[in-house]
Scaffold this motif. Sequence first.
Motif, short mmCIF file in Angstrom:
data_model
loop_
_atom_site.label_atom_id
_atom_site.label_comp_id
_atom_site.label_asym_id
_atom_site.label_seq_id
_atom_site.Cartn_x
_atom_site.Cartn_y
_atom_site.Cartn_z
N HIS A 182 0.84 -1.20 0.00
CA HIS A 182 0.00 0.00 0.00
C HIS A 182 0.88 1.25 0.00
O HIS A 182 1.97 1.28 0.58
CB HIS A 182 -0.93 0.01 1.20
N VAL A 183 0.38 2.30 -0.62
CA VAL A 183 1.15 3.56 -0.72
C VAL A 183 0.42 4.71 -0.05
O VAL A 183 0.85 5.86 -0.16
CB VAL A 183 1.43 3.90 -2.19
N ALA A 184 -0.69 4.41 0.64
CA ALA A 184 -1.46 5.45 1.29
C ALA A 184 -2.21 4.84 2.46
O ALA A 184 -2.42 3.62 2.52
CB ALA A 184 -2.45 6.10 0.31
N PRO A 185 -2.65 5.65 3.42
CA PRO A 185 -3.40 5.11 4.56
C PRO A 185 -4.77 4.62 4.12
O PRO A 185 -5.25 4.97 3.03
CB PRO A 185 -3.50 6.31 5.50
N PRO A 186 -5.44 3.80 4.94
CA PRO A 186 -6.78 3.31 4.58
C PRO A 186 -7.82 4.42 4.62
O PRO A 186 -7.58 5.52 5.13
CB PRO A 186 -7.06 2.24 5.65
N LEU A 187 -8.99 4.10 4.08
CA LEU A 187 -10.08 5.08 4.05
C LEU A 187 -10.57 5.37 5.47
O LEU A 187 -10.60 4.50 6.33
CB LEU A 187 -11.23 4.54 3.20
N GLN A 188 -11.01 6.60 5.68
CA GLN A 188 -11.57 7.03 6.95
C GLN A 188 -12.86 7.79 6.69
O GLN A 188 -12.97 8.54 5.70
CB GLN A 188 -10.59 7.91 7.73
N ASP A 189 -13.84 7.60 7.60
CA ASP A 189 -15.10 8.33 7.45
C ASP A 189 -14.99 9.69 8.13
O ASP A 189 -13.92 10.12 8.56
CB ASP A 189 -16.25 7.50 8.03
N GLU A 190 -16.11 10.35 8.25
CA GLU A 190 -16.11 11.69 8.83
C GLU A 190 -15.75 11.68 10.31
O GLU A 190 -15.22 12.67 10.83
CB GLU A 190 -17.49 12.31 8.63
N ASP A 191 -16.05 10.58 10.99
CA ASP A 191 -15.74 10.49 12.42
C ASP A 191 -14.32 10.02 12.69
O ASP A 191 -13.94 9.87 13.85
CB ASP A 191 -16.71 9.51 13.08
N CYS A 196 -13.24 -0.71 6.12
CA CYS A 196 -12.76 -1.83 5.34
C CYS A 196 -13.24 -1.68 3.90
O CYS A 196 -14.45 -1.51 3.66
CB CYS A 196 -13.26 -3.15 5.93
N PRO A 197 -12.37 -1.74 2.90
CA PRO A 197 -12.81 -1.54 1.51
C PRO A 197 -13.62 -2.71 0.95
O PRO A 197 -14.27 -2.56 -0.07
CB PRO A 197 -11.50 -1.37 0.75
N LEU A 198 -13.59 -3.89 1.64
CA LEU A 198 -14.30 -5.07 1.12
C LEU A 198 -15.72 -5.16 1.64
O LEU A 198 -16.65 -5.44 0.87
CB LEU A 198 -13.52 -6.33 1.48
N CYS A 199 -15.90 -4.94 2.95
CA CYS A 199 -17.23 -5.10 3.54
C CYS A 199 -17.77 -3.83 4.17
O CYS A 199 -18.85 -3.84 4.75
CB CYS A 199 -17.21 -6.22 4.57
N SER A 200 -16.99 -2.72 4.12
CA SER A 200 -17.42 -1.41 4.63
C SER A 200 -17.61 -1.38 6.13
O SER A 200 -18.29 -0.48 6.65
CB SER A 200 -18.72 -0.95 3.94
N LYS A 201 -17.05 -2.31 6.86
CA LYS A 201 -17.10 -2.24 8.31
C LYS A 201 -16.15 -1.16 8.81
O LYS A 201 -15.14 -0.87 8.18
CB LYS A 201 -16.74 -3.60 8.92
N HIS A 212 -9.03 -7.57 11.20
CA HIS A 212 -10.26 -7.95 10.49
C HIS A 212 -9.97 -8.37 9.06
O HIS A 212 -10.56 -9.33 8.54
CB HIS A 212 -11.24 -6.77 10.51
N LYS A 213 -9.04 -7.72 8.40
CA LYS A 213 -8.79 -8.00 6.99
C LYS A 213 -8.11 -9.35 6.76
O LYS A 213 -8.11 -9.85 5.63
CB LYS A 213 -7.93 -6.88 6.37
N ARG A 214 -7.54 -9.95 7.82
CA ARG A 214 -6.96 -11.28 7.64
C ARG A 214 -8.02 -12.31 7.30
O ARG A 214 -7.72 -13.31 6.64
CB ARG A 214 -6.23 -11.71 8.92
N PHE A 215 -9.25 -12.11 7.76
CA PHE A 215 -10.31 -13.09 7.55
C PHE A 215 -11.49 -12.52 6.77
O PHE A 215 -12.49 -13.22 6.60
CB PHE A 215 -10.81 -13.62 8.90
N CYS A 216 -11.39 -11.32 6.30
CA CYS A 216 -12.51 -10.70 5.59
C CYS A 216 -12.59 -11.25 4.16
O CYS A 216 -11.59 -11.35 3.45
CB CYS A 216 -12.34 -9.18 5.56
N ASP A 217 -13.80 -11.64 3.77
CA ASP A 217 -14.02 -12.14 2.41
C ASP A 217 -14.99 -11.27 1.63
O ASP A 217 -15.56 -11.71 0.62
CB ASP A 217 -14.55 -13.57 2.47
N GLY A 218 -15.20 -10.06 2.13
CA GLY A 218 -16.10 -9.15 1.44
C GLY A 218 -17.57 -9.45 1.65
O GLY A 218 -18.43 -8.93 0.94
N GLY A 219 -17.88 -10.34 2.64
CA GLY A 219 -19.26 -10.70 2.90
C GLY A 219 -19.84 -11.68 1.91
O GLY A 219 -21.06 -11.88 1.88
#
Length: 581
Positions: A182-191, A196-201, A212-219
């Motif tokens: 990765h070349v940038a930090p992960p997404l952050q909301d307003e708070d 998570c880019p796969l399941c939006s948690k 969480h991303k070790r086991f995330c399958d995007g739902g």
Amino acid sequence: SHKKKKPADEDGDDHKSGRTVYGPNYGWMYSDGMTQDELEVRGVLHDIIKKMEKKHRRKVALEQASAEWKCQWCQVNHAESGGRCPGPDGASTLCSACGSRFRNGHTAPPMQDPSGWYVCESCNKKFESIRGLGSHKRGCNGGGWRCEWCSCTHEASGGKCPGPNGVKTLCQACGSRFRNGHVAPPLQDEDGKFVCPLCSKKFDSMISLGGHKRFCDGGNWRCAWCKVAHEDSGGKSPGPDGPKTLCSPCGSRFRNGHTGPPQKDDKGNFICDDCGKTFDSISGLGGHRRFCENLARKGGKAPLLIEDLEFWERKKSEGAHVEMPLGGKGFIEEGLIPADLQSETVQVWDCTTFVLTEVLQQTMPCDWPSFLDIMVHPNRMKHKDALAQIHMSLTEALYRELPSADPATIFKGRPLNPYTWQELLRQYLAIETADLRYTLCANISEDDARLAVHHRRTEARRIGALVRALGEGEYGDLPLQTRLDVFSTLVSLALDTSMTRKCIDHSIDDTAKLANRKREEYSQRLREMEQQFAAPKAAAPNAATPPAPAEGGEGGGNPPAAVAAAPAEGALSLVAGLEKG
């Protein structure tokens, strides 16, 4: 007597020399009349002693100086200094920590508060020793360091890692993300929460998002049987299609021998096969089946043991004159099993029933006629579950006897189910074969050892043939003789386990306790009857003496027969009481 003096040499010089005194403290080393060689040896010893004394005086002086020495900056003594180092006032004036500080350019000790604690100039943290302050200053940045991606402080970073802009620019979590490409930090909301880019948690920290991303399958994951999502699965379990294909309840159902999901009604509810009740989830169905009355009534079969002696004694009591044939003749259908295998079949049935019902406290999954059908036709579908359950229970009991057997990892990731029991049994028999071949016979005589070795080798060859047979084909395709040998060997090994020995010892103890209790009851009953019989006999001497009988048999007394009847009746009552007791 005086010793004779040696003659002088050719030069006329005497080998003896006068006394030589090297000092007042070493006169004892020399004596009058010593030869030159003796003087040289004593001279060498004299030099060695002088060096040792000099070294000792120097050591004593150093110890005295060390006891009085103090570091000029931190006033620590020599024992706690870690060594002496040069300082601004000369050599050996500072301790190790202050000497390191002096070498780094400092010209004075660090600041101290009124309590004597050392204070960091950058972040004002306090430390009890100057060594702790030095360790802290290696990574101290004055509290101004922030991760370039998530802006966390040094205390919450978990360590500094290299990033795209140089070393020690990212925290540990962001550094791991950077190493993964990765070349940038992960997404952050307003708070400020990480998404998570796969399941939006959303997560409060970068570390939680990484876990969480070790086991995330995007739902997208669904159980192959009940189609439940990962969040409601309770964990992923292996199934018939591979690892992590079933949810936790379906995985438990698969390990118990089922090959498919339970039935569903039109509304999608799971149906109990025995009572017809419906449940929203397979977990609810599994909890219900533990206490289902119809299932308990269906599976609660009493154990049946066939004993040859009892069977033929019953035949004799019915009036039939029979001889003791091979075990099994008379209650095995003629032509179903060869006559030479009938006795072994009955023995296998008896031992299997004993191990399952008495030792393992399980229910025998079939009755005697079904067991015979299983032995003759093992490939029939109606016998698959019973055949697998018997072999699985006995195989698990054997594996639990292995050294360092852990119930959680007893099969090392290989589940025991109707599809794997044959291979696990083959592997255990291979272990038993190796043990018979290579384990020596200890603590026995040579003659017994020769007999034991011959027996063990014969047994190893027999079990080795069974191992090869189980490895070359399916159990149902083996000849009847081979299947019966496998069954007999499995039961024999199960009877030799510690669980079986404990069960038998416990039964013997219970039988002995019952016999003792019956013996005590019998003795108590016997004493009561003796007292009851002795009471009238003790009262007889106090009674009046009856008149003598008249001549010719006339008189008021009892006849001799009547007098003898009373003891006879008492004896009969005593015998009846003993039999009752």
